[in-house]
Design a protein around this motif. Structure first.
Motif, PDB file in Angstrom:
ATOM      1  N   VAL A  48       0.872  -1.185   0.000  1.00  0.00           N
ATOM      2  CA  VAL A  48       0.000   0.000   0.000  1.00  0.00           C
ATOM      3  C   VAL A  48       0.901   1.224   0.000  1.00  0.00           C
ATOM      4  O   VAL A  48       1.578   1.507   0.987  1.00  0.00           O
ATOM      5  CB  VAL A  48      -0.924   0.001   1.238  1.00  0.00           C
ATOM      6  CG1 VAL A  48      -1.797   1.257   1.239  1.00  0.00           C
ATOM      7  CG2 VAL A  48      -1.778  -1.265   1.267  1.00  0.00           C
ATOM      8  N   ASP A  49       0.924   1.952  -1.106  1.00  0.00           N
ATOM      9  CA  ASP A  49       1.772   3.148  -1.224  1.00  0.00           C
ATOM     10  C   ASP A  49       0.888   4.385  -1.101  1.00  0.00           C
ATOM     11  O   ASP A  49       0.136   4.717  -2.019  1.00  0.00           O
ATOM     12  CB  ASP A  49       2.517   3.138  -2.558  1.00  0.00           C
ATOM     13  CG  ASP A  49       3.625   4.191  -2.621  1.00  0.00           C
ATOM     14  OD1 ASP A  49       3.735   5.000  -1.678  1.00  0.00           O
ATOM     15  OD2 ASP A  49       4.377   4.206  -3.616  1.00  0.00           O
ATOM     16  N   MET A  50       1.005   5.058   0.026  1.00  0.00           N
ATOM     17  CA  MET A  50       0.154   6.224   0.292  1.00  0.00           C
ATOM     18  C   MET A  50       0.751   7.530  -0.232  1.00  0.00           C
ATOM     19  O   MET A  50       0.167   8.591  -0.037  1.00  0.00           O
ATOM     20  CB  MET A  50      -0.129   6.332   1.794  1.00  0.00           C
ATOM     21  CG  MET A  50       1.098   6.396   2.666  1.00  0.00           C
ATOM     22  SD  MET A  50       0.733   6.144   4.427  1.00  0.00           S
ATOM     23  CE  MET A  50       0.049   7.745   4.857  1.00  0.00           C
ATOM     24  N   HIS A  51       1.904   7.436  -0.928  1.00  0.00           N
ATOM     25  CA  HIS A  51       2.556   8.657  -1.410  1.00  0.00           C
ATOM     26  C   HIS A  51       3.416   8.327  -2.627  1.00  0.00           C
ATOM     27  O   HIS A  51       4.555   7.908  -2.503  1.00  0.00           O
ATOM     28  CB  HIS A  51       3.404   9.255  -0.288  1.00  0.00           C
ATOM     29  CG  HIS A  51       3.975  10.599  -0.597  1.00  0.00           C
ATOM     30  ND1 HIS A  51       4.337  11.500   0.382  1.00  0.00           N
ATOM     31  CD2 HIS A  51       4.258  11.221  -1.777  1.00  0.00           C
ATOM     32  CE1 HIS A  51       4.813  12.596  -0.174  1.00  0.00           C
ATOM     33  NE2 HIS A  51       4.782  12.440  -1.493  1.00  0.00           N
ATOM     34  N   THR A  52       2.843   8.526  -3.812  1.00  0.00           N
ATOM     35  CA  THR A  52       3.610   8.318  -5.041  1.00  0.00           C
ATOM     36  C   THR A  52       3.105   9.252  -6.141  1.00  0.00           C
ATOM     37  O   THR A  52       1.895   9.445  -6.295  1.00  0.00           O
ATOM     38  CB  THR A  52       3.544   6.857  -5.521  1.00  0.00           C
ATOM     39  OG1 THR A  52       4.224   6.733  -6.763  1.00  0.00           O
ATOM     40  CG2 THR A  52       2.113   6.379  -5.694  1.00  0.00           C
ATOM     41  N   HIS A  53       4.041   9.829  -6.871  1.00  0.00           N
ATOM     42  CA  HIS A  53       3.706  10.812  -7.909  1.00  0.00           C
ATOM     43  C   HIS A  53       3.708  10.224  -9.312  1.00  0.00           C
ATOM     44  O   HIS A  53       3.375  10.914 -10.275  1.00  0.00           O
ATOM     45  CB  HIS A  53       4.685  11.987  -7.848  1.00  0.00           C
ATOM     46  CG  HIS A  53       4.701  12.693  -6.528  1.00  0.00           C
ATOM     47  ND1 HIS A  53       3.681  13.511  -6.112  1.00  0.00           N
ATOM     48  CD2 HIS A  53       5.610  12.678  -5.515  1.00  0.00           C
ATOM     49  CE1 HIS A  53       3.964  13.985  -4.900  1.00  0.00           C
ATOM     50  NE2 HIS A  53       5.123  13.487  -4.515  1.00  0.00           N
ATOM     51  N   ARG A 289      16.843  14.738  -8.862  1.00  0.00           N
ATOM     52  CA  ARG A 289      17.073  16.049  -8.236  1.00  0.00           C
ATOM     53  C   ARG A 289      16.613  17.147  -9.186  1.00  0.00           C
ATOM     54  O   ARG A 289      16.658  16.986 -10.405  1.00  0.00           O
ATOM     55  CB  ARG A 289      18.556  16.246  -7.912  1.00  0.00           C
ATOM     56  CG  ARG A 289      19.104  15.253  -6.884  1.00  0.00           C
ATOM     57  CD  ARG A 289      20.572  15.561  -6.552  1.00  0.00           C
ATOM     58  NE  ARG A 289      21.124  14.610  -5.597  1.00  0.00           N
ATOM     59  CZ  ARG A 289      21.015  14.700  -4.276  1.00  0.00           C
ATOM     60  NH1 ARG A 289      20.361  15.736  -3.755  1.00  0.00           N
ATOM     61  NH2 ARG A 289      21.537  13.788  -3.477  1.00  0.00           N
ATOM     62  N   LEU A 290      16.176  18.282  -8.590  1.00  0.00           N
ATOM     63  CA  LEU A 290      15.859  19.444  -9.421  1.00  0.00           C
ATOM     64  C   LEU A 290      17.106  19.862 -10.191  1.00  0.00           C
ATOM     65  O   LEU A 290      18.197  19.975  -9.606  1.00  0.00           O
ATOM     66  CB  LEU A 290      15.379  20.614  -8.562  1.00  0.00           C
ATOM     67  CG  LEU A 290      13.979  20.538  -7.961  1.00  0.00           C
ATOM     68  CD1 LEU A 290      13.662  21.846  -7.259  1.00  0.00           C
ATOM     69  CD2 LEU A 290      12.927  20.221  -9.012  1.00  0.00           C
ATOM     70  N   THR A 291      16.942  20.104 -11.466  1.00  0.00           N
ATOM     71  CA  THR A 291      18.066  20.544 -12.293  1.00  0.00           C
ATOM     72  C   THR A 291      18.586  21.893 -11.823  1.00  0.00           C
ATOM     73  O   THR A 291      19.788  22.171 -11.884  1.00  0.00           O
ATOM     74  CB  THR A 291      17.632  20.622 -13.766  1.00  0.00           C
ATOM     75  OG1 THR A 291      17.028  19.370 -14.142  1.00  0.00           O
ATOM     76  CG2 THR A 291      18.811  20.900 -14.678  1.00  0.00           C
ATOM     77  N   SER A 292      17.699  22.730 -11.283  1.00  0.00           N
ATOM     78  CA  SER A 292      18.063  24.101 -10.928  1.00  0.00           C
ATOM     79  C   SER A 292      18.957  24.188  -9.698  1.00  0.00           C
ATOM     80  O   SER A 292      19.950  24.920  -9.706  1.00  0.00           O
ATOM     81  CB  SER A 292      16.798  24.927 -10.694  1.00  0.00           C
ATOM     82  OG  SER A 292      16.025  24.340  -9.648  1.00  0.00           O
ATOM     83  N   ASP A 293      18.622  23.424  -8.633  1.00  0.00           N
ATOM     84  CA  ASP A 293      19.383  23.605  -7.395  1.00  0.00           C
ATOM     85  C   ASP A 293      19.802  22.301  -6.722  1.00  0.00           C
ATOM     86  O   ASP A 293      20.399  22.325  -5.644  1.00  0.00           O
ATOM     87  CB  ASP A 293      18.600  24.468  -6.404  1.00  0.00           C
ATOM     88  CG  ASP A 293      17.306  23.819  -5.927  1.00  0.00           C
ATOM     89  OD1 ASP A 293      17.067  22.631  -6.230  1.00  0.00           O
ATOM     90  OD2 ASP A 293      16.529  24.498  -5.229  1.00  0.00           O
ATOM     91  N   GLY A 294      19.502  21.169  -7.335  1.00  0.00           N
ATOM     92  CA  GLY A 294      19.951  19.894  -6.783  1.00  0.00           C
ATOM     93  C   GLY A 294      19.101  19.339  -5.654  1.00  0.00           C
ATOM     94  O   GLY A 294      19.464  18.312  -5.059  1.00  0.00           O
ATOM     95  N   SER A 295      17.962  19.974  -5.340  1.00  0.00           N
ATOM     96  CA  SER A 295      17.079  19.436  -4.298  1.00  0.00           C
ATOM     97  C   SER A 295      16.555  18.070  -4.723  1.00  0.00           C
ATOM     98  O   SER A 295      16.249  17.840  -5.896  1.00  0.00           O
ATOM     99  CB  SER A 295      15.881  20.366  -4.066  1.00  0.00           C
ATOM    100  OG  SER A 295      16.298  21.617  -3.566  1.00  0.00           O
ATOM    101  N   ILE A 296      16.449  17.153  -3.755  1.00  0.00           N
ATOM    102  CA  ILE A 296      15.860  15.849  -4.046  1.00  0.00           C
ATOM    103  C   ILE A 296      14.436  16.065  -4.556  1.00  0.00           C
ATOM    104  O   ILE A 296      13.659  16.816  -3.966  1.00  0.00           O
ATOM    105  CB  ILE A 296      15.844  14.963  -2.794  1.00  0.00           C
ATOM    106  CG1 ILE A 296      17.275  14.616  -2.360  1.00  0.00           C
ATOM    107  CG2 ILE A 296      15.071  13.675  -3.045  1.00  0.00           C
ATOM    108  CD1 ILE A 296      17.352  13.850  -1.053  1.00  0.00           C
ATOM    109  N   ALA A 297      14.110  15.420  -5.675  1.00  0.00           N
ATOM    110  CA  ALA A 297      12.810  15.614  -6.318  1.00  0.00           C
ATOM    111  C   ALA A 297      12.074  14.279  -6.402  1.00  0.00           C
ATOM    112  O   ALA A 297      12.023  13.635  -7.444  1.00  0.00           O
ATOM    113  CB  ALA A 297      12.985  16.219  -7.711  1.00  0.00           C
ATOM    114  N   GLY A 298      11.529  13.836  -5.268  1.00  0.00           N
ATOM    115  CA  GLY A 298      10.903  12.525  -5.257  1.00  0.00           C
ATOM    116  C   GLY A 298      11.961  11.444  -5.381  1.00  0.00           C
ATOM    117  O   GLY A 298      13.138  11.663  -5.083  1.00  0.00           O
ATOM    118  N   SER A 299      11.545  10.269  -5.838  1.00  0.00           N
ATOM    119  CA  SER A 299      12.480   9.151  -5.931  1.00  0.00           C
ATOM    120  C   SER A 299      12.209   8.338  -7.182  1.00  0.00           C
ATOM    121  O   SER A 299      11.259   8.601  -7.925  1.00  0.00           O
ATOM    122  CB  SER A 299      12.346   8.241  -4.700  1.00  0.00           C
ATOM    123  OG  SER A 299      11.286   7.320  -4.885  1.00  0.00           O
TER     124      SER A 299
END
Length: 369
Positions: A48-53, A289-299
């Motif tokens: 059961v995955d309660m968080h997936t984009h 990761r976001l191309t702009s600043d390297g923030s983790i962007a989901g998985s």
């Protein structure tokens, strides 16, 4: 005619090494020892995955029903028999269109519901959320979405420090919508106030949150300490160090720790360029990761991979099975229907080999091709 699946059966109370699950129609009718079984596969409840984009090159974030159906099918092949379609922060028009598009898929059973991760989030802790769309909770917006979805809206993540957040928590929970605390710079006391108002989930704990400090514990400690809050954990070795994964699990216990993927469209796909909420994402070595600043962007995680990672980190398989199925099912108010190998629940199960790779998946008593 009853169907029997034999092997090492993982139940909420432990492992039946020589066991069987009996199914009639779409229901589990018996879970028992079966002494003639020798060295069978692992049998776990459907994940059961309660968080997936999204996943498999398909996304939930654009409100496209075809994309949503394909993303759900991708995750089903990896053992996820129940999932919420998670959107990211976006304009209200997109939220409304997505609700209208996904409500029929919820009625059909393709999706278990819609999860709005935002846009009522902290700009300080927005992570890969698009700051252009962040705003205070809107009573009118939420009321319209609840009415339009007619039960399809199942969870909303918000930051409790935003103006109107506590009123939004009360509105949502009054309509049986789960409220999650996430992407927040809230203090410990502000988080506790949200929990007191009805919030019951911590969105990808530690990530997108004010960090723990000994003089201001912040949201992480408040959520871990709350006996009625389920804490989401991303077990990919990127979002969380394995030491933090096992620490949080030991504090919350498997009954309050839920593994999620937080996957985006790139799950199961090659490295390269992708998009999330109108922002460019680069995937390298499987890390988004976001191309702009390297923030983790989901998985790029799948639930079977999350299970393997958790077990490799030292979490016993019976606990890990609760964390990928039983606990998230209960967190999104579906625990009376699915999420465990128990008599009377829907016959969702995953057959895994000794390396915990998926062999077969059953949903509602039928094997998935």
């Amino acid at each position: 005619m009853a169907l029997r699946v034999n092997g090492k059966v993982v139940t909420p109370t432990g492992v039946i090494r020589q066991g069987c699950v009996e199914i009639n129609g779409d229901r589990i009718t018996a879970v028992a020892e079966y002494p003639s079984v020798r060295d069978g596969h692992w049998i776990l409840p459907g994940f059961v995955d309660m968080h997936t984009h999204g996943g498999g090159g398909h996304t939930f974030t654009t409100g496209d029903a075809g994309q949503a159906r394909a993303a759900a099918a991708f995750h089903l092949r990896h053992g996820t028999t129940t999932l919420l379609a998670s959107l990211v922060s976006s304009p209200f028009d997109l939220m409304r269109d997505a609700t209208a598009a996904y409500a029929p898929l919820v009625r059909e059973g393709v999706l278990a519901g819609i999860h709005f991760e935002g846009p009522y989030l902290s700009s300080v802790r927005c992570g890969a959320q698009n700051p252009e769309f962040l705003r205070d909770p809107s009573f009118d917006e939420l009321t319209e979405l609840i009415e339009l979805g007619d039960g399809a809206v199942r969870m909303v993540t918000l930051a409790p420090e935003r103006d109107g957040a506590l009123e939004a928590v009360k509105l949502l929970t009054a309509h049986r919508v789960v409220v999650a605390v996430g992407h927040t710079d809230a203090t410990y006391d502000e988080t506790r106030a949200a929990v007191a108002a009805g919030a019951s989930v911590g969105t990808h704990l530690f990530n997108g949150m004010r960090p723990v400090h000994h003089r201001e514990p912040g949201p992480v400690v408040a959520l871990l300490a709350a006996p009625n809050v389920v804490c989401e954990l991303v077990a990919d070795g990127v979002h969380l160090h394995d030491g933090m994964l096992t620490f949080a699990t030991s504090v919350a216990g498997p009954e309050r720790a839920a593994l999620i993927t937080d996957a985006m469209a790139a799950a199961g796909m090659p490295d390269g360029g992708y998009e999330l909420g109108g922002q460019a994402v680069t995937v390298a070595a499987g890390v988004a990761r976001l191309t702009s600043d390297g923030s983790i962007a989901g998985s790029t995680l799948t639930m079977d991979a999350a299970l393997r990672h958790a077990v490799a980190a030292g979490i016993p398989i019976a606990d890990a099975a609760r964390m990928v199925a039983t606990t998230p099912a209960r967190a999104i108010n579906l625990g009376d229907r699915l999420g465990a190998l128990q008599v009377g629940l829907r016959a969702d199960l995953v057959v895994l080999d000794d390396d915990l790779n998926v062999v077969r998946v059953m949903r509602g008593g039928s094997w998935v091709d």
